[in-house]
Design a protein around this motif. Sequence first.
Motif, PDB file in Angstrom:
ATOM      1  N   LEU A   3       0.611  -1.251  -0.021  1.00 57.60           N
ATOM      2  CA  LEU A   3       0.223   0.038  -0.189  1.00 57.60           C
ATOM      3  C   LEU A   3       0.908   1.454  -0.691  1.00 57.60           C
ATOM      4  O   LEU A   3       2.020   1.100   0.438  1.00 57.60           O
ATOM      5  CB  LEU A   3      -1.258  -0.168   1.096  1.00 57.60           C
ATOM      6  CG  LEU A   3      -2.383  -1.165   1.916  1.00 57.60           C
ATOM      7  CD1 LEU A   3      -2.783  -1.385   3.142  1.00 57.60           C
ATOM      8  CD2 LEU A   3      -2.712  -1.150   0.215  1.00 57.60           C
ATOM      9  N   PRO A   4       0.713   2.372  -0.503  1.00 62.27           N
ATOM     10  CA  PRO A   4       0.752   3.439  -0.702  1.00 62.27           C
ATOM     11  C   PRO A   4       0.966   4.201   1.251  1.00 62.27           C
ATOM     12  O   PRO A   4      -0.299   3.698   1.304  1.00 62.27           O
ATOM     13  CB  PRO A   4       0.070   4.152  -1.553  1.00 62.27           C
ATOM     14  CG  PRO A   4      -1.017   4.174  -1.569  1.00 62.27           C
ATOM     15  CD  PRO A   4      -1.122   2.806  -1.540  1.00 62.27           C
ATOM     16  N   PRO A   5       2.311   5.168   1.627  1.00 64.52           N
ATOM     17  CA  PRO A   5       2.129   4.897   2.828  1.00 64.52           C
ATOM     18  C   PRO A   5       0.704   6.096   2.903  1.00 64.52           C
ATOM     19  O   PRO A   5       0.437   6.844   2.441  1.00 64.52           O
ATOM     20  CB  PRO A   5       3.175   5.892   2.061  1.00 64.52           C
ATOM     21  CG  PRO A   5       4.211   5.967   1.972  1.00 64.52           C
ATOM     22  CD  PRO A   5       2.825   5.900   0.612  1.00 64.52           C
ATOM     23  N   PRO A   6       0.096   6.218   4.146  1.00 64.29           N
ATOM     24  CA  PRO A   6      -1.218   7.137   4.563  1.00 64.29           C
ATOM     25  C   PRO A   6      -0.705   8.142   4.587  1.00 64.29           C
ATOM     26  O   PRO A   6       0.100   8.297   5.260  1.00 64.29           O
ATOM     27  CB  PRO A   6      -1.378   6.101   6.018  1.00 64.29           C
ATOM     28  CG  PRO A   6      -0.009   6.053   6.207  1.00 64.29           C
ATOM     29  CD  PRO A   6       0.973   5.127   5.414  1.00 64.29           C
ATOM     30  N   SER A   7      -2.409   8.865   4.298  1.00 62.70           N
ATOM     31  CA  SER A   7      -1.608  10.346   3.979  1.00 62.70           C
ATOM     32  C   SER A   7      -3.331  10.797   3.415  1.00 62.70           C
ATOM     33  O   SER A   7      -4.477  10.271   3.721  1.00 62.70           O
ATOM     34  CB  SER A   7      -0.947  10.720   2.886  1.00 62.70           C
ATOM     35  OG  SER A   7      -1.549  10.402   1.441  1.00 62.70           O
ATOM     36  N   ILE A   8      -3.033  12.165   4.105  1.00 67.45           N
ATOM     37  CA  ILE A   8      -4.547  12.697   3.799  1.00 67.45           C
ATOM     38  C   ILE A   8      -5.355  12.655   2.589  1.00 67.45           C
ATOM     39  O   ILE A   8      -6.929  11.877   2.599  1.00 67.45           O
ATOM     40  CB  ILE A   8      -4.682  14.559   4.464  1.00 67.45           C
ATOM     41  CG1 ILE A   8      -4.001  14.521   5.966  1.00 67.45           C
ATOM     42  CG2 ILE A   8      -5.566  14.473   3.900  1.00 67.45           C
ATOM     43  CD1 ILE A   8      -4.007  15.930   6.549  1.00 67.45           C
ATOM     44  N   ASP A   9      -4.842  12.756   1.440  1.00 70.48           N
ATOM     45  CA  ASP A   9      -4.697  12.672   0.310  1.00 70.48           C
ATOM     46  C   ASP A   9      -4.797  10.939   0.077  1.00 70.48           C
ATOM     47  O   ASP A   9      -6.222  10.880  -0.073  1.00 70.48           O
ATOM     48  CB  ASP A   9      -3.890  13.349  -0.872  1.00 70.48           C
ATOM     49  CG  ASP A   9      -4.535  13.252  -2.020  1.00 70.48           C
ATOM     50  OD1 ASP A   9      -5.407  13.314  -3.005  1.00 70.48           O
ATOM     51  OD2 ASP A   9      -3.137  11.924  -2.673  1.00 70.48           O
ATOM     52  N   GLN A  10      -4.283  10.010   0.201  1.00 70.53           N
ATOM     53  CA  GLN A  10      -4.785   8.764   0.242  1.00 70.53           C
ATOM     54  C   GLN A  10      -6.287   8.264   0.686  1.00 70.53           C
ATOM     55  O   GLN A  10      -6.878   7.434   0.575  1.00 70.53           O
ATOM     56  CB  GLN A  10      -3.607   8.060   0.695  1.00 70.53           C
ATOM     57  CG  GLN A  10      -3.936   6.601   1.106  1.00 70.53           C
ATOM     58  CD  GLN A  10      -3.579   5.853  -0.915  1.00 70.53           C
ATOM     59  OE1 GLN A  10      -3.756   6.665  -1.975  1.00 70.53           O
ATOM     60  NE2 GLN A  10      -4.619   4.728  -0.780  1.00 70.53           N
ATOM     61  N   LEU A  11      -6.143   8.987   1.932  1.00 69.91           N
ATOM     62  CA  LEU A  11      -7.593   8.081   3.103  1.00 69.91           C
ATOM     63  C   LEU A  11      -9.087   8.784   2.800  1.00 69.91           C
ATOM     64  O   LEU A  11      -9.654   8.336   1.931  1.00 69.91           O
ATOM     65  CB  LEU A  11      -7.040   8.895   4.881  1.00 69.91           C
ATOM     66  CG  LEU A  11      -6.247   8.084   5.036  1.00 69.91           C
ATOM     67  CD1 LEU A  11      -6.202   8.432   6.423  1.00 69.91           C
ATOM     68  CD2 LEU A  11      -6.546   6.838   5.869  1.00 69.91           C
ATOM     69  N   SER A  12      -8.335  10.374   2.359  1.00 76.32           N
ATOM     70  CA  SER A  12      -9.543  11.037   1.383  1.00 76.32           C
ATOM     71  C   SER A  12     -10.097   9.914  -0.250  1.00 76.32           C
ATOM     72  O   SER A  12     -11.536   9.747   0.076  1.00 76.32           O
ATOM     73  CB  SER A  12      -8.927  12.571   0.730  1.00 76.32           C
ATOM     74  OG  SER A  12      -9.214  12.675   2.116  1.00 76.32           O
ATOM     75  N   LYS A  13      -9.302   9.568  -0.802  1.00 82.06           N
ATOM     76  CA  LYS A  13      -9.686   8.954  -1.608  1.00 82.06           C
ATOM     77  C   LYS A  13     -10.290   7.666  -1.765  1.00 82.06           C
ATOM     78  O   LYS A  13     -10.874   6.858  -2.395  1.00 82.06           O
ATOM     79  CB  LYS A  13      -8.413   8.732  -2.992  1.00 82.06           C
ATOM     80  CG  LYS A  13      -7.638   9.643  -3.644  1.00 82.06           C
ATOM     81  CD  LYS A  13      -6.317   9.733  -3.561  1.00 82.06           C
ATOM     82  CE  LYS A  13      -5.706  10.681  -4.891  1.00 82.06           C
ATOM     83  NZ  LYS A  13      -4.216  10.610  -5.726  1.00 82.06           N
ATOM     84  N   LEU A  14      -9.454   7.100  -0.943  1.00 83.95           N
ATOM     85  CA  LEU A  14     -10.354   5.883  -0.248  1.00 83.95           C
ATOM     86  C   LEU A  14     -12.093   6.260   0.150  1.00 83.95           C
ATOM     87  O   LEU A  14     -12.795   5.291  -0.143  1.00 83.95           O
ATOM     88  CB  LEU A  14      -9.720   5.261   0.960  1.00 83.95           C
ATOM     89  CG  LEU A  14      -7.798   4.555   0.940  1.00 83.95           C
ATOM     90  CD1 LEU A  14      -7.359   4.244   1.758  1.00 83.95           C
ATOM     91  CD2 LEU A  14      -8.715   2.905  -0.167  1.00 83.95           C
ATOM     92  N   ALA A  15     -12.313   7.365   1.070  1.00 87.47           N
ATOM     93  CA  ALA A  15     -13.536   7.190   2.178  1.00 87.47           C
ATOM     94  C   ALA A  15     -14.436   7.770   0.192  1.00 87.47           C
ATOM     95  O   ALA A  15     -15.961   7.768   0.661  1.00 87.47           O
ATOM     96  CB  ALA A  15     -12.848   8.869   2.728  1.00 87.47           C
ATOM     97  N   ALA A  16     -13.938   8.407  -0.578  1.00 80.69           N
ATOM     98  CA  ALA A  16     -14.590   9.008  -1.784  1.00 80.69           C
ATOM     99  C   ALA A  16     -14.976   7.565  -3.365  1.00 80.69           C
ATOM    100  O   ALA A  16     -15.498   8.192  -3.990  1.00 80.69           O
ATOM    101  CB  ALA A  16     -14.101  10.430  -2.384  1.00 80.69           C
ATOM    102  N   SER A  17     -14.181   6.485  -2.555  1.00 79.26           N
ATOM    103  CA  SER A  17     -13.728   5.240  -3.714  1.00 79.26           C
ATOM    104  C   SER A  17     -15.017   4.469  -3.740  1.00 79.26           C
ATOM    105  O   SER A  17     -16.041   4.700  -2.249  1.00 79.26           O
ATOM    106  CB  SER A  17     -13.030   4.695  -3.311  1.00 79.26           C
ATOM    107  OG  SER A  17     -13.395   3.628  -2.376  1.00 79.26           O
TER     108      SER A  17
END
Length: 214
Positions: A3-17
């Motif tokens: 997985l890519p490192p956790p980041s605000i951008d990564q978590l936001s993308k997951l939430a919107a997926s």
Amino acid sequence: MELPPPSIDQLSKLAASNLPPSQLFEILSRYETDARLLLAGNDDPQLLSLFYSTFFFVHLLTEQVPEARALSQRLPEALRHQDPYLQSCLTLLRAIWQNRHDQIYQILRNLPWSEGLQPLVQRYESFFQDQSLIAVSTSYEALRLPTAATYLGLDSTAAEQGDPAVIKKFTDCGWKWDAEAKLLYPTPIVLQSIDERPLNGIHDAMKLLGNRRN
């Protein structure tokens, strides 16, 4: 898969997926180790807030309420007492634990939620409506319109007044409305698994309910 490192951008993308809740849960479970490492390093509280609030909603979407409660016990103390979004999560958890449908919808719609979390908040509201619709349809032979409206977070004042628009939301999915007795007669709906639940809320659930009559 790494997985890519956790980041605000990564978590936001997951939430919107549109990933199924079970897949989101698997990803975030793997990230929790990283969240603890971030905590140990006294890192970004905004990132930790988004991680824990996102993971909380994914627990709810996979119908793991006791596990969501356990997650709330693992929250860093500083975040638990200071972060407004995690405070909202804890308030929502209490309402769910007490089965207070009216409070659940008010909390989801009115309490503060971070921008990155908004898609999951909206997704859970739709999921909760679907879940409630299924439960009501299989638990009641008949019920009053205001009662049905409360379970689904619809306008209670309009329901009390017998608003045709509220009635139509139920008759469109095959329920029967007795205007003289002022009672709704549900048609049962049963879905096979969590990941087969509709993602677009009550309207999709009602379409499915109507289709089950054919």
